[in-house]
Motif scaffolding. Structure first.
Motif, PDB file in Angstrom:
ATOM      1  N   PHE A  60      98.618  46.204  78.554  1.00 46.97           N
ATOM      2  CA  PHE A  60      97.894  45.382  79.523  1.00 46.97           C
ATOM      3  C   PHE A  60      96.536  45.972  79.886  1.00 46.97           C
ATOM      4  CE2 PHE A  60     102.430  44.607  80.347  1.00 46.97           C
ATOM      5  CZ  PHE A  60     102.463  43.240  80.145  1.00 46.97           C
ATOM      6  N   GLU A  61      95.598  45.077  80.249  1.00 52.43           N
ATOM      7  CA  GLU A  61      94.289  45.494  80.748  1.00 52.43           C
ATOM      8  C   GLU A  61      94.422  46.129  82.128  1.00 52.43           C
ATOM      9  OE1 GLU A  61      92.050  41.906  81.001  1.00 52.43           O
ATOM     10  OE2 GLU A  61      92.142  41.525  78.863  1.00 52.43           O
ATOM     11  N   ALA A  62      95.242  45.510  82.971  1.00 55.89           N
ATOM     12  CA  ALA A  62      95.480  45.991  84.331  1.00 55.89           C
ATOM     13  C   ALA A  62      96.971  45.890  84.616  1.00 55.89           C
ATOM     14  CB  ALA A  62      94.699  45.146  85.334  1.00 55.89           C
ATOM     15  N   SER A  63      97.487  46.849  85.380  1.00 55.02           N
ATOM     16  CA  SER A  63      98.907  46.826  85.709  1.00 55.02           C
ATOM     17  C   SER A  63      99.151  47.536  87.025  1.00 55.02           C
ATOM     18  CB  SER A  63      99.727  47.491  84.591  1.00 55.02           C
ATOM     19  OG  SER A  63      99.337  48.831  84.437  1.00 55.02           O
ATOM     20  N   LYS A  64     100.328  47.276  87.609  1.00 56.52           N
ATOM     21  CA  LYS A  64     100.721  47.959  88.842  1.00 56.52           C
ATOM     22  C   LYS A  64     102.193  48.296  88.757  1.00 56.52           C
ATOM     23  CE  LYS A  64     103.251  45.139  91.784  1.00 56.52           C
ATOM     24  NZ  LYS A  64     104.333  45.459  92.662  1.00 56.52           N
ATOM     25  N   TYR A  65     102.563  49.398  89.411  1.00 52.17           N
ATOM     26  CA  TYR A  65     103.956  49.819  89.496  1.00 52.17           C
ATOM     27  C   TYR A  65     104.274  50.159  90.943  1.00 52.17           C
ATOM     28  CZ  TYR A  65     108.101  52.729  89.333  1.00 52.17           C
ATOM     29  OH  TYR A  65     109.349  53.243  89.561  1.00 52.17           O
ATOM     30  N   ASP A  66     105.363  49.694  91.425  1.00 47.80           N
ATOM     31  CA  ASP A  66     105.969  50.212  92.642  1.00 47.80           C
ATOM     32  C   ASP A  66     107.458  49.947  92.560  1.00 47.80           C
ATOM     33  OD1 ASP A  66     106.439  47.590  93.678  1.00 47.80           O
ATOM     34  OD2 ASP A  66     104.543  47.616  94.738  1.00 47.80           O
TER      35      ASP A  66
END
Length: 138
Positions: free
Chosen positions: A38-44
């Motif tokens: 992915f170009e941008a991603s987030k994790y929580d």
């Protein structure tokens, strides 16, 4: 003998904490491999989210990998907003109780709710997506 029995609960707590740390490490490793595409991603702890071009993909991190994957095309989105405790949130100063969701509404009226643990991160994703969709955002 009595001293050993007193330290036994502490040993049990240490073992549980080590196991929980290992579980979280496995989740992060699965996320790192998943996020490379992915170009941008987030994790929580609530969810993972990735954007590649016109496609959003999200799911839930587990120690076995990312599960419950869903995908949505940005071209099908009409509105995007952040919701917390059943009310719309506009700024980081808004007060609310409950879970934070990034809500995506498609042109067909279908709504997707992506969980977040941090309001600033959810607002940043809302702003990021709002600039890429043709509809409106609130």
């Amino acid at each position: 003998m009595s001293h050993a029995l007193l330290w036994l609960p502490l040993l049990a707590v240490f073992i549980v904490l080590a196991w929980l740390g290992w579980v979280e490490y496995r989740k992060l490793e699965h996320y790192r491999q998943w996020a490379q595409q992915f170009e941008a991603s987030k994790y929580d702890i609530a969810a993972v989210l990735g954007q590649q071009g016109d496609r959003l993909t999200w799911g839930r991190p587990t120690r076995q990998g990312i599960v419950n994957l869903q995908t949505c095309e940005l071209s099908t989105l009409q509105r995007v907003w952040v919701e917390g405790g059943g009310q719309r949130l506009e700024t980081e100063r808004d007060r609310f109780k409950g879970t934070i969701h990034l809500v995506l509404q498609t042109t067909t009226g279908e709504c997707y709710r992506i969980s977040f643990t941090e309001l600033p991160l959810a607002l940043a994703w809302r702003d990021r997506l709002a600039g890429k969709i043709k509809g409106e955002f609130a």
